[in-house]
Design an enzyme around this catalytic site. Structure first.
Site, PDB file in Angstrom:
ATOM      1  N   ARG A  40       0.760  -1.081   0.004  1.00 33.04           N
ATOM      2  CA  ARG A  40       0.149  -0.058   0.046  1.00 33.04           C
ATOM      3  C   ARG A  40       0.856   1.161  -0.112  1.00 33.04           C
ATOM      4  O   ARG A  40       1.984   1.155   0.322  1.00 33.04           O
ATOM      5  CB  ARG A  40      -0.871   0.173   1.266  1.00 33.04           C
ATOM      6  CG  ARG A  40      -1.821  -1.073   1.005  1.00 33.04           C
ATOM      7  CD  ARG A  40      -2.932  -0.924   2.339  1.00 33.04           C
ATOM      8  NE  ARG A  40      -1.915  -0.892   3.440  1.00 33.04           N
ATOM      9  CZ  ARG A  40      -1.604  -0.057   4.500  1.00 33.04           C
ATOM     10  NH1 ARG A  40      -1.942   1.020   3.882  1.00 33.04           N
ATOM     11  NH2 ARG A  40      -0.939  -0.213   5.439  1.00 33.04           N
ATOM     12  N   LYS A  48      -8.042  -2.920   2.002  1.00 31.75           N
ATOM     13  CA  LYS A  48      -8.256  -1.815   3.057  1.00 31.75           C
ATOM     14  C   LYS A  48      -8.864  -0.740   2.880  1.00 31.75           C
ATOM     15  O   LYS A  48      -9.015  -0.058   3.766  1.00 31.75           O
ATOM     16  CB  LYS A  48      -6.682  -1.656   3.201  1.00 31.75           C
ATOM     17  CG  LYS A  48      -5.895  -2.540   3.701  1.00 31.75           C
ATOM     18  CD  LYS A  48      -6.326  -3.286   5.030  1.00 31.75           C
ATOM     19  CE  LYS A  48      -5.429  -4.468   5.949  1.00 31.75           C
ATOM     20  NZ  LYS A  48      -5.919  -4.928   6.923  1.00 31.75           N
ATOM     21  N   HIS A  63      -8.962  -4.558  13.759  1.00 28.03           N
ATOM     22  CA  HIS A  63      -8.055  -4.956  12.681  1.00 28.03           C
ATOM     23  C   HIS A  63      -7.191  -6.345  13.772  1.00 28.03           C
ATOM     24  O   HIS A  63      -6.187  -6.200  14.425  1.00 28.03           O
ATOM     25  CB  HIS A  63      -6.847  -4.103  12.465  1.00 28.03           C
ATOM     26  CG  HIS A  63      -5.986  -4.658  11.449  1.00 28.03           C
ATOM     27  ND1 HIS A  63      -4.750  -3.851  11.561  1.00 28.03           N
ATOM     28  CD2 HIS A  63      -5.846  -5.470  10.500  1.00 28.03           C
ATOM     29  CE1 HIS A  63      -3.912  -4.198  10.443  1.00 28.03           C
ATOM     30  NE2 HIS A  63      -4.901  -5.382   9.876  1.00 28.03           N
ATOM     31  N   SER A 116       2.669  -6.495  12.499  1.00 29.47           N
ATOM     32  CA  SER A 116       3.465  -7.488  12.045  1.00 29.47           C
ATOM     33  C   SER A 116       4.630  -8.023  12.946  1.00 29.47           C
ATOM     34  O   SER A 116       5.154  -7.140  13.514  1.00 29.47           O
ATOM     35  CB  SER A 116       4.170  -6.678  10.860  1.00 29.47           C
ATOM     36  OG  SER A 116       4.832  -7.659  10.061  1.00 29.47           O
ATOM     37  N   LYS A 154       0.644 -12.797  15.462  1.00 27.06           N
ATOM     38  CA  LYS A 154      -0.881 -12.714  15.544  1.00 27.06           C
ATOM     39  C   LYS A 154      -1.511 -14.119  14.694  1.00 27.06           C
ATOM     40  O   LYS A 154      -2.200 -14.586  15.208  1.00 27.06           O
ATOM     41  CB  LYS A 154      -1.324 -11.585  14.956  1.00 27.06           C
ATOM     42  CG  LYS A 154      -2.931 -11.642  14.812  1.00 27.06           C
ATOM     43  CD  LYS A 154      -3.333 -10.273  14.251  1.00 27.06           C
ATOM     44  CE  LYS A 154      -2.920 -10.099  12.589  1.00 27.06           C
ATOM     45  NZ  LYS A 154      -3.804  -9.116  12.095  1.00 27.06           N
ATOM     46  N   THR A 155      -0.912 -14.315  13.754  1.00 24.38           N
ATOM     47  CA  THR A 155      -1.071 -15.208  12.871  1.00 24.38           C
ATOM     48  C   THR A 155      -0.859 -16.822  13.193  1.00 24.38           C
ATOM     49  O   THR A 155      -1.695 -17.785  13.451  1.00 24.38           O
ATOM     50  CB  THR A 155      -0.515 -15.506  11.213  1.00 24.38           C
ATOM     51  OG1 THR A 155      -1.161 -14.257  10.579  1.00 24.38           O
ATOM     52  CG2 THR A 155      -0.886 -16.564  10.430  1.00 24.38           C
ATOM     53  N   ASP A 165      -8.246 -11.224   9.921  1.00 24.11           N
ATOM     54  CA  ASP A 165      -7.796  -9.679   9.863  1.00 24.11           C
ATOM     55  C   ASP A 165      -8.677  -8.784  10.261  1.00 24.11           C
ATOM     56  O   ASP A 165      -8.224  -7.828  10.812  1.00 24.11           O
ATOM     57  CB  ASP A 165      -7.189  -9.712   8.286  1.00 24.11           C
ATOM     58  CG  ASP A 165      -6.320  -8.139   8.451  1.00 24.11           C
ATOM     59  OD1 ASP A 165      -5.290  -8.254   8.904  1.00 24.11           O
ATOM     60  OD2 ASP A 165      -6.552  -7.639   7.522  1.00 24.11           O
ATOM     61  N   ARG A 205       2.492 -12.166  -1.059  1.00 24.59           N
ATOM     62  CA  ARG A 205       1.257 -12.296  -0.390  1.00 24.59           C
ATOM     63  C   ARG A 205       0.653 -13.502  -1.107  1.00 24.59           C
ATOM     64  O   ARG A 205       0.773 -14.005  -2.385  1.00 24.59           O
ATOM     65  CB  ARG A 205       0.387 -11.263  -0.252  1.00 24.59           C
ATOM     66  CG  ARG A 205       0.692  -9.978   0.387  1.00 24.59           C
ATOM     67  CD  ARG A 205       0.421 -10.077   1.598  1.00 24.59           C
ATOM     68  NE  ARG A 205       0.408  -8.921   2.499  1.00 24.59           N
ATOM     69  CZ  ARG A 205       0.027  -8.562   3.996  1.00 24.59           C
ATOM     70  NH1 ARG A 205      -0.954  -9.353   4.254  1.00 24.59           N
ATOM     71  NH2 ARG A 205       0.566  -7.491   4.452  1.00 24.59           N
TER      72      ARG A 205
END
Length: 530
Positions: A53, A194, A214, A232, A236-237, A251, A316
């Protein structure tokens, strides 16, 4: 139906493909030479100049609807209605002789808060991304589909900054009054995802009293929901992916009066250094017709080299959520029982797990803290603090305190909800001296919190941050729970703790005037002695 989908455009493209299935979109991409299949059947494409982004090129139209609502500044950059309208006219002309792929989809798994989104793309693979990431209406739902928001994504269209009022050739513009998002000059698909997240962050709080979040979410066999927030590198994942719990989403979620619901219909996972033994669910999900962006390959093969960062480290994978074996069929759950704020504290100060009061939860939600370490970026030689309000500052049209206050109201209404601060970073010293907290221990602490094993524990307030440290935790040595005890030099710990506390205080300063006294009182204390 096609005419209805195109009703907001002043022109008709040469060819319109409406609601193509995933197999067709993959075939059309291959026919146009825009991608190739890897050895698992995933479609691999490159997004060109932009592989992430561009926050400085995201604009919001400033008009009667947004003037006194949006938190204007470096995050939410204003642009006039005239600039938006002029760019829309130019984009309409630009696509007149082109192929366009149109998809009717929606965001929000809870029907009461569903937002219909019609997406128009100039490549079939971008439309495939929308197929995966947005929710997919059934055939019967399409028959009564009512268009609300429109995304027009035309990467080939470049703005002229001198004339069009943009910073450079690429742009994302959100118009809340016209319910449109324009994206030009960038093929990075995350701008669409987003963009709608930002729209929901604007609409849901003040129209429906829904807290947009988020975070990832999963659900246990007893129906207990857990939320995981984290920037990041915080885990979390990794921590939310649990074979014994159903994945609600990875997410974006909303917290309504009696439910937590996923905004999306798929996952957009980072896959740099992806390994089957570390993240087996994501690894297995990258199969036909998943979309892989900007990955490299082993020489003379179509086998992806996930360690290849030659194009970008932000490689990604986009895939429907049902590619995850234990994903919940309907992506909703009840009120969360446990909320985890994850931080990778490279200063080695924060405890590996701590319980938060409502005020502390609001404060740490506003802070959104983690740290970068030496070697992760050029020029970083010592731990560097990173703060992102509500764990997603760049997606918040409203002032961050609005979301923190709404979180506080949710917690007050549901005192049974536990909020935990989990440090997945360093202990026994800062980065370079101490050691990374064992993932085995972190999993044990998260599991103990979820199972209620920490409910009746005795807690001790942290001397600087005031968060509540459990004295014992099943499966975890008691001596590591209080991070200060793991440092050989206690004076060095105190010095480091004061440095980190001061960083929190400095970060909070811009929010102080709009934050409640309750939130302000949860700030770290520099004057307290150990």
């Amino acid at each position: 139906m096609i005419l209805m989908a195109m009703e907001r455009l002043a022109t008709r493209p040469a060819q319109v493909y409406l609601n193509q299935d995933a197999n067709t979109l993959v075939r059309q991409t291959l026919e146009r030479g825009q991608g190739k299949l890897n050895d698992t059947g995933a479609l691999c494409i490159q997004t060109g100049k932009f592989t992430g982004r561009s926050p400085k090129d995201r604009f919001i139209v400033r008009d009667e609807m947004s003037e006194n609502t949006v938190d204007w500044g470096e995050v939410n950059i204003p642009v006039s209605s005239e600039i938006f309208d002029n760019l829309l006219r130019k984009m309409n002309v630009f696509i007149q002789d082109r192929e366009v792929w149109v998809r009717q989809c929606y965001a929000g798994a809870d029907f009461d808060y569903r937002l219909n989104v019609t997406v128009m793309n100039t490549t079939p693979w971008a439309n495939l991304f929308c197929h995966h990431l947005f929710l997919r209406p059934s055939t019967s739902e399409l028959e009564t589909y009512q268009q609300e928001w429109v995304i027009l994504q035309v990467p080939e269209f470049l703005a002229d900054p001198a004339i069009d009022g943009t910073r450079q050739e690429n742009f994302t513009m959100i118009n809340f009054s016209k319910k449109m998002i324009l994206i030009g000059g960038s093929a990075y698909t995350g701008e669409m995802k987003k963009g709608i997240f930002s729209v929901l962050n604007f609409l849901l709080p003040h129209q429906h009293n829904v807290l947009p979040m988020h975070c990832s979410a999963n659900e246990g066999i007893q129906g207990d929901v857990a939320l995981f927030f984290g920037l990041s590198g915080t885990g979390k994942t990794t921590l939310s992916a649990d074979v014994n719990r159903k994945l609600i989403g990875d997410d974006e979620h909303g917290w309504a009066a009696d439910t937590v619901f996923n905004f999306e219909g798929g996952c957009y996972a980072k896959c740099i250094d992806l390994r089957a033994d570390k993240e087996p669910q994501i690894y297995a999900a990258i199969k036909h017709p998943a979309l892989l962006e900007n990955v490299g390959f082993f020489s003379d093969t179509n086998r992806v080299d996930y360690g290849d960062a030659g194009i970008t480290e932000n490689t990604r994978a986009a895939y429907p959520i049902d590619h995850i074996k234990n994903a919940k069929k309907h992506s909703t759950g009840g009120i969360p029982k446990n909320i985890f704020f994850l931080t990778c504290d490279a200063f080695g100060v924060l405890p590996p797990i701590a319980k938060l009061t409502t005020a502390q939860a609001m404060y740490h939600f506003l802070s959104g803290y983690t740290a970068k370490v030496a070697g992760t970026e050029v020029g970083i030689r010592e731990p560097q603090s990173t703060f992102s309000a509500c764990f997603g500052r760049v997606f918040l049209p409203l002032h961050p305190t609005a979301y923190a206050e709404l979180l506080g109201k949710k917690l007050d209404a549901h005192p049974e909800v536990n909020v935990w601060l989990v440090n997945t970073g360093w202990t026994g010293g800062a980065y370079g001296v101490g050691n990374r907290i064992s993932l085995h221990y972190t999993r044990a602490m998260v599991q103990a919190a979820i199972q209620g094993d920490l409910t009746n524990q005795m807690f001790t307030p942290h001397p600087y941050f005031g968060v509540l440290i459990p004295e014992t935790c099943p499966g975890v040595p008691a001596e590591i729970l209080d991070t200060r005890n793991t440092w050989k030099n206690k004076d060095a710990y105190d010095k480091q703790a004061k440095i980190l506390a001061d960083l929190f205080i400095q970060n909070f300063a811009p929010y102080r005037t709009k934050a409640s006294q309750e939130i302000q009182n949860a700030s770290p204390q520099l004057v307290q002695e150990v």
